[in-house]
Design a protein around this motif. Structure first.
Motif, PDB file in Angstrom:
ATOM      1  N   LEU A   1     -11.032  69.847   1.277  1.00 49.67           N
ATOM      2  CA  LEU A   1     -12.281  70.529   1.610  1.00 49.67           C
ATOM      3  C   LEU A   1     -12.741  70.193   3.024  1.00 49.67           C
ATOM      4  O   LEU A   1     -13.169  71.070   3.781  1.00 49.67           O
ATOM      5  CB  LEU A   1     -13.365  70.168   0.596  1.00 49.67           C
ATOM      6  N   LEU A   2     -12.669  68.914   3.374  1.00 50.84           N
ATOM      7  CA  LEU A   2     -13.052  68.506   4.725  1.00 50.84           C
ATOM      8  C   LEU A   2     -12.139  69.169   5.765  1.00 50.84           C
ATOM      9  O   LEU A   2     -12.609  69.680   6.786  1.00 50.84           O
ATOM     10  CB  LEU A   2     -12.999  66.984   4.858  1.00 50.84           C
ATOM     11  N   ALA A   3     -10.852  69.164   5.484  1.00 50.25           N
ATOM     12  CA  ALA A   3      -9.897  69.778   6.412  1.00 50.25           C
ATOM     13  C   ALA A   3     -10.159  71.277   6.557  1.00 50.25           C
ATOM     14  O   ALA A   3     -10.156  71.814   7.662  1.00 50.25           O
ATOM     15  CB  ALA A   3      -8.469  69.525   5.939  1.00 50.25           C
ATOM     16  N   ALA A   4     -10.412  71.956   5.433  1.00 54.93           N
ATOM     17  CA  ALA A   4     -10.675  73.396   5.470  1.00 54.93           C
ATOM     18  C   ALA A   4     -11.924  73.706   6.290  1.00 54.93           C
ATOM     19  O   ALA A   4     -11.998  74.735   6.970  1.00 54.93           O
ATOM     20  CB  ALA A   4     -10.827  73.941   4.055  1.00 54.93           C
ATOM     21  N   ALA A   5     -12.903  72.796   6.215  1.00 57.17           N
ATOM     22  CA  ALA A   5     -14.145  72.969   6.962  1.00 57.17           C
ATOM     23  C   ALA A   5     -13.984  72.576   8.432  1.00 57.17           C
ATOM     24  O   ALA A   5     -14.917  72.738   9.221  1.00 57.17           O
ATOM     25  CB  ALA A   5     -15.254  72.143   6.318  1.00 57.17           C
ATOM     26  N   GLY A   6     -12.817  72.040   8.789  1.00 60.83           N
ATOM     27  CA  GLY A   6     -12.580  71.624  10.167  1.00 60.83           C
ATOM     28  C   GLY A   6     -13.269  70.321  10.528  1.00 60.83           C
ATOM     29  O   GLY A   6     -13.554  70.069  11.701  1.00 60.83           O
ATOM     30  N   VAL A   7     -13.526  69.487   9.515  1.00 59.63           N
ATOM     31  CA  VAL A   7     -14.247  68.226   9.726  1.00 59.63           C
ATOM     32  C   VAL A   7     -13.251  67.070   9.824  1.00 59.63           C
ATOM     33  O   VAL A   7     -12.452  66.852   8.907  1.00 59.63           O
ATOM     34  CB  VAL A   7     -15.234  67.960   8.556  1.00 59.63           C
TER      35      VAL A   7
ATOM     36  N   PHE B   1     -12.123  63.254   9.567  1.00 58.58           N
ATOM     37  CA  PHE B   1     -12.573  62.153   8.718  1.00 58.58           C
ATOM     38  C   PHE B   1     -11.678  60.935   8.910  1.00 58.58           C
ATOM     39  O   PHE B   1     -10.545  61.045   9.357  1.00 58.58           O
ATOM     40  CB  PHE B   1     -12.605  62.573   7.239  1.00 58.58           C
ATOM     41  N   GLU B   2     -12.248  59.781   8.583  1.00 62.76           N
ATOM     42  CA  GLU B   2     -11.510  58.525   8.644  1.00 62.76           C
ATOM     43  C   GLU B   2     -11.190  58.080   7.217  1.00 62.76           C
ATOM     44  O   GLU B   2     -11.865  58.462   6.263  1.00 62.76           O
ATOM     45  CB  GLU B   2     -12.357  57.444   9.334  1.00 62.76           C
TER      46      GLU B   2
ATOM     47  N   PHE C   1      -3.817  71.564   8.400  1.00 60.48           N
ATOM     48  CA  PHE C   1      -3.732  70.514   7.380  1.00 60.48           C
ATOM     49  C   PHE C   1      -2.366  70.519   6.693  1.00 60.48           C
ATOM     50  O   PHE C   1      -1.923  69.482   6.170  1.00 60.48           O
ATOM     51  CB  PHE C   1      -4.850  70.712   6.357  1.00 60.48           C
ATOM     52  N   LEU C   2      -1.716  71.665   6.677  1.00 62.00           N
ATOM     53  CA  LEU C   2      -0.406  71.784   6.023  1.00 62.00           C
ATOM     54  C   LEU C   2       0.746  71.371   6.930  1.00 62.00           C
ATOM     55  O   LEU C   2       1.894  71.309   6.481  1.00 62.00           O
ATOM     56  CB  LEU C   2      -0.195  73.217   5.533  1.00 62.00           C
ATOM     57  N   GLN C   3       0.447  71.076   8.199  1.00 69.82           N
ATOM     58  CA  GLN C   3       1.497  70.666   9.128  1.00 69.82           C
ATOM     59  C   GLN C   3       1.870  69.194   8.917  1.00 69.82           C
ATOM     60  O   GLN C   3       1.032  68.383   8.520  1.00 69.82           O
ATOM     61  CB  GLN C   3       1.046  70.863  10.580  1.00 69.82           C
ATOM     62  N   PRO C   4       3.122  68.824   9.208  1.00 75.26           N
ATOM     63  CA  PRO C   4       3.513  67.405   9.155  1.00 75.26           C
ATOM     64  C   PRO C   4       2.616  66.567  10.074  1.00 75.26           C
ATOM     65  O   PRO C   4       2.210  67.025  11.139  1.00 75.26           O
ATOM     66  CB  PRO C   4       4.960  67.425   9.678  1.00 75.26           C
ATOM     67  N   GLY C   5       2.287  65.367   9.608  1.00 70.24           N
ATOM     68  CA  GLY C   5       1.470  64.474  10.413  1.00 70.24           C
ATOM     69  C   GLY C   5      -0.014  64.569  10.132  1.00 70.24           C
ATOM     70  O   GLY C   5      -0.808  63.803  10.690  1.00 70.24           O
ATOM     71  N   SER C   6      -0.416  65.499   9.266  1.00 71.42           N
ATOM     72  CA  SER C   6      -1.826  65.605   8.917  1.00 71.42           C
ATOM     73  C   SER C   6      -2.194  64.524   7.895  1.00 71.42           C
ATOM     74  O   SER C   6      -1.339  63.756   7.448  1.00 71.42           O
ATOM     75  CB  SER C   6      -2.136  66.982   8.328  1.00 71.42           C
ATOM     76  N   GLN C   7      -3.469  64.498   7.484  1.00 72.06           N
ATOM     77  CA  GLN C   7      -3.913  63.511   6.496  1.00 72.06           C
ATOM     78  C   GLN C   7      -3.671  63.966   5.059  1.00 72.06           C
ATOM     79  O   GLN C   7      -4.080  63.283   4.119  1.00 72.06           O
ATOM     80  CB  GLN C   7      -5.395  63.186   6.727  1.00 72.06           C
ATOM     81  N   ARG C   8      -2.987  65.081   4.886  1.00 74.29           N
ATOM     82  CA  ARG C   8      -2.581  65.488   3.539  1.00 74.29           C
ATOM     83  C   ARG C   8      -1.561  64.484   3.022  1.00 74.29           C
ATOM     84  O   ARG C   8      -0.663  64.049   3.744  1.00 74.29           O
ATOM     85  CB  ARG C   8      -1.956  66.886   3.590  1.00 74.29           C
ATOM     86  N   LYS C   9      -1.688  64.129   1.755  1.00 72.49           N
ATOM     87  CA  LYS C   9      -0.805  63.119   1.168  1.00 72.49           C
ATOM     88  C   LYS C   9       0.367  63.771   0.438  1.00 72.49           C
ATOM     89  O   LYS C   9       0.228  64.844  -0.147  1.00 72.49           O
ATOM     90  CB  LYS C   9      -1.570  62.214   0.203  1.00 72.49           C
ATOM     91  N   PRO C  10       1.519  63.100   0.441  1.00 72.98           N
ATOM     92  CA  PRO C  10       2.678  63.608  -0.308  1.00 72.98           C
ATOM     93  C   PRO C  10       2.503  63.345  -1.807  1.00 72.98           C
ATOM     94  O   PRO C  10       1.616  62.587  -2.214  1.00 72.98           O
ATOM     95  CB  PRO C  10       3.836  62.776   0.255  1.00 72.98           C
ATOM     96  N   PRO C  11       3.334  63.957  -2.629  1.00 73.94           N
ATOM     97  CA  PRO C  11       3.262  63.683  -4.073  1.00 73.94           C
ATOM     98  C   PRO C  11       3.474  62.201  -4.346  1.00 73.94           C
ATOM     99  O   PRO C  11       4.248  61.531  -3.640  1.00 73.94           O
ATOM    100  CB  PRO C  11       4.411  64.513  -4.660  1.00 73.94           C
ATOM    101  N   LEU C  12       2.795  61.694  -5.351  1.00 74.61           N
ATOM    102  CA  LEU C  12       2.988  60.303  -5.766  1.00 74.61           C
ATOM    103  C   LEU C  12       4.349  60.177  -6.453  1.00 74.61           C
ATOM    104  O   LEU C  12       4.657  60.926  -7.379  1.00 74.61           O
ATOM    105  CB  LEU C  12       1.878  59.881  -6.734  1.00 74.61           C
ATOM    106  N   LEU C  13       5.162  59.247  -5.955  1.00 76.71           N
ATOM    107  CA  LEU C  13       6.473  59.029  -6.554  1.00 76.71           C
ATOM    108  C   LEU C  13       6.360  58.057  -7.717  1.00 76.71           C
ATOM    109  O   LEU C  13       5.502  57.170  -7.728  1.00 76.71           O
ATOM    110  CB  LEU C  13       7.443  58.477  -5.498  1.00 76.71           C
ATOM    111  N   GLU C  14       7.265  58.224  -8.668  1.00 74.47           N
ATOM    112  CA  GLU C  14       7.233  57.374  -9.858  1.00 74.47           C
ATOM    113  C   GLU C  14       7.311  55.893  -9.488  1.00 74.47           C
ATOM    114  O   GLU C  14       6.649  55.046 -10.091  1.00 74.47           O
ATOM    115  CB  GLU C  14       8.397  57.758 -10.782  1.00 74.47           C
TER     116      GLU C  14
END
Length: 221
Positions: free
Chosen positions: A22-28, A30-31, A197-210
């Protein structure tokens, strides 16, 4: 002190990921302050930062907000992602609750016991394709616009895209029978803030691995 929202959580998706979206979509900008050990969580609990002794917690506008839905609602209202009136807000809330149910089902898949993983995966696919995605396909058809509600982006759109992409990580062709959702995915993914936000290097997190589940569990239990 920085004016940026500060997110307190472990370095992974969980219940914070939708807030990041949501923050990324709003262009905000964040830390993030990552919890790496049980002691990190205990410190927040002892200093009074966590109203209900749990994270996610977001420092924003002089508040230490907890409860992920409350945080998401505040961010959505602050950044015009919550519709133009009460009726639109009600629709957005309704659609988001359904999205959240599916999102959480997918979120908990990596932590399922080995003997239940196959059945849990089958449940994800069944509910996505027979219960949830048909609803949003119909909403898009009936509404006849680019977005789920009204004529502008809302948190319902953002969170639906997030969950579609999570579902495709489980089963790449899961949208095969949903042409309007396929178009929706392409359209919303190309909104500049979301595309970034969908580009590599963004603050989006990858899937949690087992293999990472025990490390996360040690923080909380």
């Amino acid at each position: 002190m920085s004016g940026k929202p500060k997110l307190h959580y472990f370095n992974g998706r969980g219940r914070m990921e939708s807030i990041r979206w949501l923050l990324a979509a709003a262009g905000v900008e964040f830390e993030e302050c990552f919890l790496e050990t049980k002691d990190d969580l205990t410190k927040l609990q002892k200093d009074g930062s966590l109203l209900f002794q749990q994270v996610p917690m977001v420092e924003i506008d002089g508040m230490k907000m907890v409860q992920s839905r409350a945080i998401a609602n505040y961010i959505s209202a602050k950044y015009n992602l919550y519709g133009k009136d009460l009726k639109e807000r009600a629709l957005i809330d309704m659609y988001v609750e359904g999205i959240t149910d599916l999102n959480e089902l997918i979120m908990y898949h990596p932590s399922q016991p080995a003997d239940k993983k196959e059945q849990h995966f089958a449940t994800i696919v069944d509910k996505a394709t027979n219960r949830y995605f048909p609803v949003y396909e119909k909403v898009l058809k009936d509404h006849g616009q680019d977005f789920l509600v009204g004529s502008r982006l809302s948190k319902a759109d953002v969170q639906l895209l997030e969950t579609i992409l999570m579902a495709e990580e489980c089963k790449p062709d899961i949208l095969a029978k949903f042409p309007l959702l396929q178009s929706f995915k392409a359209r919303i993914s190309n909104i500049p803030t979301i595309k970034k936000f969908l580009q590599p290097g963004s603050q989006r997190k990858p899937p949690l691995l087992e293999k990472d589940v025990p490390k996360v569990m040690k923080i909380f239990y």
